[in-house]
Enzyme design. Structure first.
Site, mmCIF file in Angstrom:
data_model
loop_
_atom_site.group_PDB
_atom_site.id
_atom_site.type_symbol
_atom_site.label_atom_id
_atom_site.label_comp_id
_atom_site.label_asym_id
_atom_site.label_seq_id
_atom_site.Cartn_x
_atom_site.Cartn_y
_atom_site.Cartn_z
ATOM 1 N N LYS A 39 24.659 22.602 -40.955
ATOM 2 C CA LYS A 39 23.730 21.494 -40.671
ATOM 3 C C LYS A 39 22.484 21.621 -41.559
ATOM 4 O O LYS A 39 22.239 22.694 -42.139
ATOM 5 C CB LYS A 39 23.353 21.527 -39.191
ATOM 6 C CG LYS A 39 22.643 22.796 -38.765
ATOM 7 C CD LYS A 39 22.652 22.971 -37.247
ATOM 8 C CE LYS A 39 21.923 24.238 -36.855
ATOM 9 N NZ LYS A 39 22.146 24.598 -35.436
ATOM 10 N N TYR A 269 -8.969 27.252 -52.305
ATOM 11 C CA TYR A 269 -9.561 26.377 -51.286
ATOM 12 C C TYR A 269 -10.173 27.170 -50.147
ATOM 13 O O TYR A 269 -9.610 28.171 -49.698
ATOM 14 C CB TYR A 269 -8.483 25.457 -50.692
ATOM 15 C CG TYR A 269 -8.025 24.347 -51.608
ATOM 16 C CD1 TYR A 269 -8.909 23.346 -52.033
ATOM 17 C CD2 TYR A 269 -6.694 24.274 -52.015
ATOM 18 C CE1 TYR A 269 -8.477 22.321 -52.852
ATOM 19 C CE2 TYR A 269 -6.250 23.244 -52.828
ATOM 20 C CZ TYR A 269 -7.151 22.259 -53.249
ATOM 21 O OH TYR A 269 -6.715 21.252 -54.050
HETATM 22 C C1 LIG Z 1 22.599 25.889 -35.313
HETATM 23 C C2 LIG Z 1 23.660 26.220 -34.336
HETATM 24 C C3 LIG Z 1 24.490 27.336 -34.527
HETATM 25 C C4 LIG Z 1 24.229 28.364 -35.606
HETATM 26 O O1 LIG Z 1 23.192 29.207 -35.184
HETATM 27 P P1 LIG Z 1 22.699 30.455 -36.071
HETATM 28 O O2 LIG Z 1 21.685 31.088 -35.203
HETATM 29 O O3 LIG Z 1 22.133 29.884 -37.317
HETATM 30 O O4 LIG Z 1 23.891 31.295 -36.321
HETATM 31 C C5 LIG Z 1 25.553 27.508 -33.658
HETATM 32 N N1 LIG Z 1 25.772 26.647 -32.636
HETATM 33 C C6 LIG Z 1 24.979 25.590 -32.402
HETATM 34 C C7 LIG Z 1 25.251 24.688 -31.252
HETATM 35 C C8 LIG Z 1 23.899 25.343 -33.233
HETATM 36 O O5 LIG Z 1 23.089 24.300 -32.989
#
Ligand SMILES: *Cc1c(COP(=O)(O)O)cnc(C)c1O
Length: 379
Positions: A39, A269
């Site tokens: 994702k 800054y």
């Molecule tokens: C993002 C996500 C994962 C992966 O999690 P990590 O901590 O990056 O391994 C797995 N399952 C779901 C439902 C997620 O939203």
């Protein structure tokens, strides 16, 4: 690797390291299938090239968050099972069907919609059901599962109109192995999934895999560990664990100029950092617009991040600007820290988990914020 001579920096993604990390996770959960969570553009590293490297390593199941991400991935991979974690918005069943995407159904209304659609088309299309075991974000909890079963008494084909291909839940505290919520969620998952027809099951994200075999079930769903970040934030294995994953991401900025600055002068800054000695200060061509977070800046009363050049770590001093950072290269030979030279900001010498801690965030945010301006190279 060819870097254009005008580039202000680069980001390399090491395909072999990615595949090695996939294989490490697969070996850690030998009796389960190993999916990949890609994702958010594969955590900022590039959905298509990352998914391609993982598919070459044998990965056949992917998780994305949105329909749009699923569509993009499907265009490049016709074979893989692709689950969409956000599930169904109203009226998108046709899109899922045409793209052969699998919604993760996280609410009764989504299950009803998918079941009705599949029934109307006479096609048993696959989908996952998400069970909530304590995250209280997505998924059906115990009361919702029970009312689903009540509905099923009236509508016998509710769960058979479609192909229930996966039952899953998500751990809320897996990065803290000693947290008692882990075992509670495991227990609740086993109990609640038994209310549904016998189906392949999935509970573990990256950290969940490291909690042990009882968390693995039929499919594990790592994300962040694939990208080289050790997923546990707590417990005795953190220090040694970080060695077990390969470094996937290397971010380099480039020195624009080096200046001599008098002791007592301030940098950048807000004049928040004052030099304690006469210094050579290098200005580097990466800033918060590239995802180098402002929390990484160094002030008089707060240590900033470190970067790596010429075999040494040197401090970031002053605030992070949109396009620039300043680093103290007084202790680096002039011929090394010079105009045009590259500086490692994330990589084998600048651990992404340490950087996350320094920025008071997590590696996930560091990766997903990496800007579009930096060219990604897949090596
Ligand atoms: C993002 C996500 C994962 C992966 O999690 P990590 O901590 O990056 O391994 C797995 N399952 C779901 C439902 C997620 O939203």
């Amino acid at each position: 690797m060819e870097i254009d001579r005008g580039e202000a920096g680069y980001l390399t993604i090491d395909r072999n390291a990615l595949q090695d990390n996939y294989n490490f996770l697969r070996k850690t959960s030998p009796n389960s299938d190993c999916a990949a969570v890609v994702k958010a553009d594969a955590y900022g590293l590039g959905l298509i090239p990352v998914a391609q490297a993982l598919a070459e390593a044998g990965c056949q199941t992917f998780f994305v968050a949105t329909l749009r991400e699923g569509r993009q991935l499907r265009q490049h991979n016709q074979e893989a099972a692709i689950y969409v974690l956000d599930g169904l918005f109203p009226g998108v069943e046709q899109d899922f069907s045409e793209l052969n995407l699998r919604p993760v159904l996280g609410h009764t209304s989504e299950i009803l919609d998918w079941s009705d659609y599949c029934s109307s088309k006479g096609m048993q299309l696959p989908a996952a059901i998400h069970i909530d075991t304590g995250m209280n974000r997505l998924g059906l909890g115990e009361p919702e599962l029970n009312s689903l079963l009540e509905i099923q008494k009236e509508r016998r084909d509710l769960l058979t109109n479609f192909k229930l291909s996966l039952v899953m839940s998500h751990l809320s505290c897996a990065d803290e192995p000693a947290h008692n919520k882990n075992q509670q969620q495991l227990k609740d998952f086993v109990r609640l999934k038994s209310l549904l027809p016998e189906t392949p099951a999935s509970l573990a994200n990256s950290a969940g895999i490291l909690l042990g075999p009882s968390y693995h079930f039929d499919l594990v769903r790592p994300g962040i560990a694939l990208y080289g970040s050790w997923p546990l934030s707590d417990g005795p294995t953190v220090a040694s664990g970080r060695q077990q994953l390969k470094c996937v991401v290397r971010l380099c900025g480039r020195i624009i100029q080096v200046r001599e600055v008098r002791s007592g002068q301030s940098i950048g800054y807000g004049a928040t950092y004052r030099l304690k000695r006469r210094s050579r200060v290098a200005t580097v061509s990466v800033g918060y617009a590239d995802g180098y977070l402002r929390k990484l800046g160094g002030a008089d009363n707060r240590k900033g991040a470190e970067v790596y050049i010429g075999g040494q770590s040197v401090p970031v001093i002053g605030r992070i600007s949109m396009d620039l950072i300043t680093i103290d290269v007084t202790d680096i030979p002039e011929e090394t820290a010079c105009r045009g030279e590259f500086v490692e900001l994330i990589g084998p010498h600048v651990n992404i988990d340490h950087l996350g801690e320094r920025a008071e965030t997590i590696s996930y945010e560091i990766l997903t914020r990496l800007g579009r301006r930096i060219e990604r190279h897949y090596i």
